[in-house]
Design an enzyme around this catalytic site. Sequence first.
Site, short mmCIF file in Angstrom:
data_model
loop_
_atom_site.label_atom_id
_atom_site.label_comp_id
_atom_site.label_asym_id
_atom_site.label_seq_id
_atom_site.Cartn_x
_atom_site.Cartn_y
_atom_site.Cartn_z
N GLU A 161 13.95 30.41 69.49
CA GLU A 161 14.06 29.51 70.63
C GLU A 161 12.83 28.64 70.80
OE1 GLU A 161 12.46 33.44 72.30
OE2 GLU A 161 13.69 32.72 70.66
N ASP B 47 9.17 26.52 74.55
CA ASP B 47 9.84 27.81 74.39
C ASP B 47 10.82 27.97 75.54
OD1 ASP B 47 9.53 30.43 72.69
OD2 ASP B 47 9.84 31.06 74.77
#
Length: 775
Positions: A695, A652
Site C-alpha cells: 500500500e 502510505d
Amino acid sequence: MQPFPVPKNEKARVQLLHELELLDTDADPIFDRITLLVKDLLRADAALITLLDEERQWFKAKVGFNESETPRKVSFCTHVIAAGETMVIEDATQDKRFCDNPYVLQKEGVRAYAGAPITLYDDFHLGTLCVICNQPRKFSAAELRYLETFADWIAATIADRFEIDNYRAERDVLAQGPVCAVVWRIEPDVHLSYVAENAERVIGYDRDFLLRADVNYEAIVHPAEREELLVRMQRLIDGEEDALEMDYRVVRELEGRKVIRWVHHFARADKDKDGKVLRVRGYLLDDSKGKQLELALKEANQNFDIALNAGEYFTWSWMLQSDELDISHRWQVYLGYVSAEQETLDWRELVHPEDLQQLQARVQDHVRGSADRFEIRFRIRHHDGHYVWVHSVGKIVEFDEQQRPLRMTGIHHDISEQVANETFLQQQAEILELVSHVQHEFMLAKDFSDVCDYALPKLMKMTHTNVGFVGELPPASRQRNLVLAHGLRIATDAKDTDAFGKLIRQGLEVEVGGDVVKKVLLRGEPEFCHEPISELELQFKPVTLPPLKNGLILPLYFKREVVGLMILANTDQGFERRLLNLLRPMLDTLGTLMHMRRMDEERLAAITELRRLATTDELTGVANRRVFWEAMEQRFDEFMRYNAPMTVAIIDLDHFKKVNDTYGHAAGDEVLREFCCRSKEQLRDIDLLGRLGGEEFAVLLPYTNEADAILAVERIRESIAASAFQYDDKQLKVTMSAGVTELRSSDHKIDDWMARADEALYRAKEKGRNQTVTG
C-alpha cells in the site's frame, strides 16, 4: 483413470504440430528462460512447456521436473488442449479426473496445477505452459494472467519463426527469378548503390564488379545503345520523364570473344515531397530469347514470298484506278460474310477505327515508292462482332503506260492467335516486373494502400478493365462478409477514385455479399462473370460501384487460406481462362504480403503489450518500482546539473491491513486501484505516480518546490478522505499519510532524498495519520 479427451480438430492439430518440426528438438534458451521465470512468478515447484502428439506429452522446456516426456493418457495438459482454455486444479487428490493418476499418487506428487494453452491460428492448441505444485494451493487472477500472457508469447514466437522460415524460403525462390533489381544513387555522382544477387545470371556481370567505384554501368552497354541510355537516364534524373523503358545489348568479353545479351530495362525515380529526385530504381530482365525471336520474325517478314504456300493464305487484289477490291471467297467465308453480301460490303468499314489511318498511310507509302511493298498488321471485324488480327502483305504488280500503279496484289494471314500469344508473353513479363516492384515497395514502405495504388492501375490496363478492387479479410474472419479495402479504382470516374483513396487511408471497411462473393471467399474459387452482375451476386456497402457488365472475382491466398479478394470488372474484350494463370503470381504475391503485414501487426502488438507489462504495476496501472526509481535518478541528475527544484512524496494508506483482513484481498485491490485513479486526477501530466510495494506509493513532482508539492499532496489526501470507497455494497473509509521533501544540494545520493521523505512519513503516522508532514 478416465479416458483422456480429444479436440474436435485433433487430426489437423497434430498435422500442424509435425509441420512445425518442434517435437524432439534441442533445448531453446528463450523457452528455458520463460519456464524459469514462470516458475518463480507463480511460486511453483515445476514449470513446463508441453507439446502433445498422438500418444505422448513431450516437454520442449522444463524446470523442476526430471522426465523428458510422459504418456498422454496420464497428462493433465491434454484436458487443457481439449477445452482450449486455462485449467486450474487446486488439489488433484480431490479431483475425480486425476485422483488415481500415478503422478498424483506418488509421494510429493502433483497436488496443484495450472496450465494455459499454447494456441496457433486461433484454433490449434498444440500444448501448454503449465506449473505444478507439490502442495494444494490457489492461484490468483494475476498469476493466471502471467501464465496466459507467457503462453501467448510462446505461441507468437513459434508462429513468427515458422513464418520467417517460410518467407526466407520464398525469398530464395524469388531470387532465382529472371528479374534483377538495381538502384542508382544520384549524389555525389550517378553510380550503382545496389545490385541484386542474381545479376550475373540475368545480365552476365557479377554484382561486386558492378558496384565497384571505378565501374560505370553504361560501360557494359553496347556502344550503339549507350548514348540513348545515358540521355534517357539523365531525363529521368532531371524530372523530364516519369519512367524509362528500353531494350539494349549488354556486351561482355569472355575467353577472347564478345558475348551479347539483350536486356529489357525499366526504371523510375524516387522523389522526396518537394519533387527532388533521390535515387533511380531499376529492373533488368534478360530478354535475349524474346529479342532474338523478334529479330528473326522481322527478317522472315522482310523475306516473305507472296506466292509461297498460297493455299494457306487469303488473297486479295485491288484495282487502284477504279478502287475495286476483290477478296478471295475463302476469306469472306472465314470472316462470316457470304458472297451475297459482297456487292454492298465496303471492307474498309470493317477495319478497326484505331488501325484505319495507319493502314491508309502504309498503302500511300508503297504507292509513292517510299516503301518497296505494303505490309501491316491490323484488326478487321468478324461478322459475329469480334475483331480478327490480320497480317497483310501486298505489292503493286501492274502499271499503265505512264507508270502509274494500276493493280496491287497481296495476301491476308490470320495472326490472332500469334498476337494473343505475343500479348500474353508481354503481359507475363509485365506481371513478373510488377511482382518484383510490389515486393520491393512493400519491404520498404509496409504501406499496402501505396502498393495497390501502384499495382491496381497496371493490372486494370493489362486486363482492359475499368473497375478494380483489392480487399483483405480481417484476421480470424469467419462470416467472410467484411473486408478491409486497400485499393479501389474506377477508371471512368477520377473524382470517386480520389475520394475512395482518402477513405482507404483512413481504414475503409466494406461489407460484401452475394452468391458470387460467397463462392470466392468461402470456397476459394475464382469466378468468371461474363454477363451483367446483379446485386444478388455481388453487393458492396457503403461503397457504390458502377453497374458491372462483367467481372473477374479472384481469391487471394496464403498457403491454403483465403486472405482477401481482387475484383477486375467492365472489360470490352471478355475474360479468357488463361488470364487466371497470367495473374497467379500477382495473386500469390498480394496474398503473401497481406499475411506478412498481418503477422507484423500482431508482432508489434505483442511487443507493445510486453513493454507495458514491464513498465507498469499490474494491479493499479501506475509506474512500477523500477520505472519510478529510474525517473528519480533522471531528475536527480537534472537537479545537480541545472538546480531545478524537485520534490518527492511517499504515501502510505492508513490501516490498509485492516481492509484486507476485514473485507478480503479483492476489496484491498479495489481500494488500491481507486486510490490511484483519485490521485492521478489531482496531479499534472509531468508528475509521476508509482507503486513502491503493497500500500506504499510515491509521487515525483518535477520542477516543484516543497510548498507547492505539499498543496498537490494535500489535494490527494483530501480527495481520498472526502468520500468513502465503494466495494460491493460496502462503504470503506480510507485515509492516507504522506511525507514530502524537496531535493537538496547536500543530498549526495537518491537514498538521502528518499530517507527524509520516509522519515517525514513516519512522523505523520506518529502524529495520528491522515496528514502530510515535510522532511
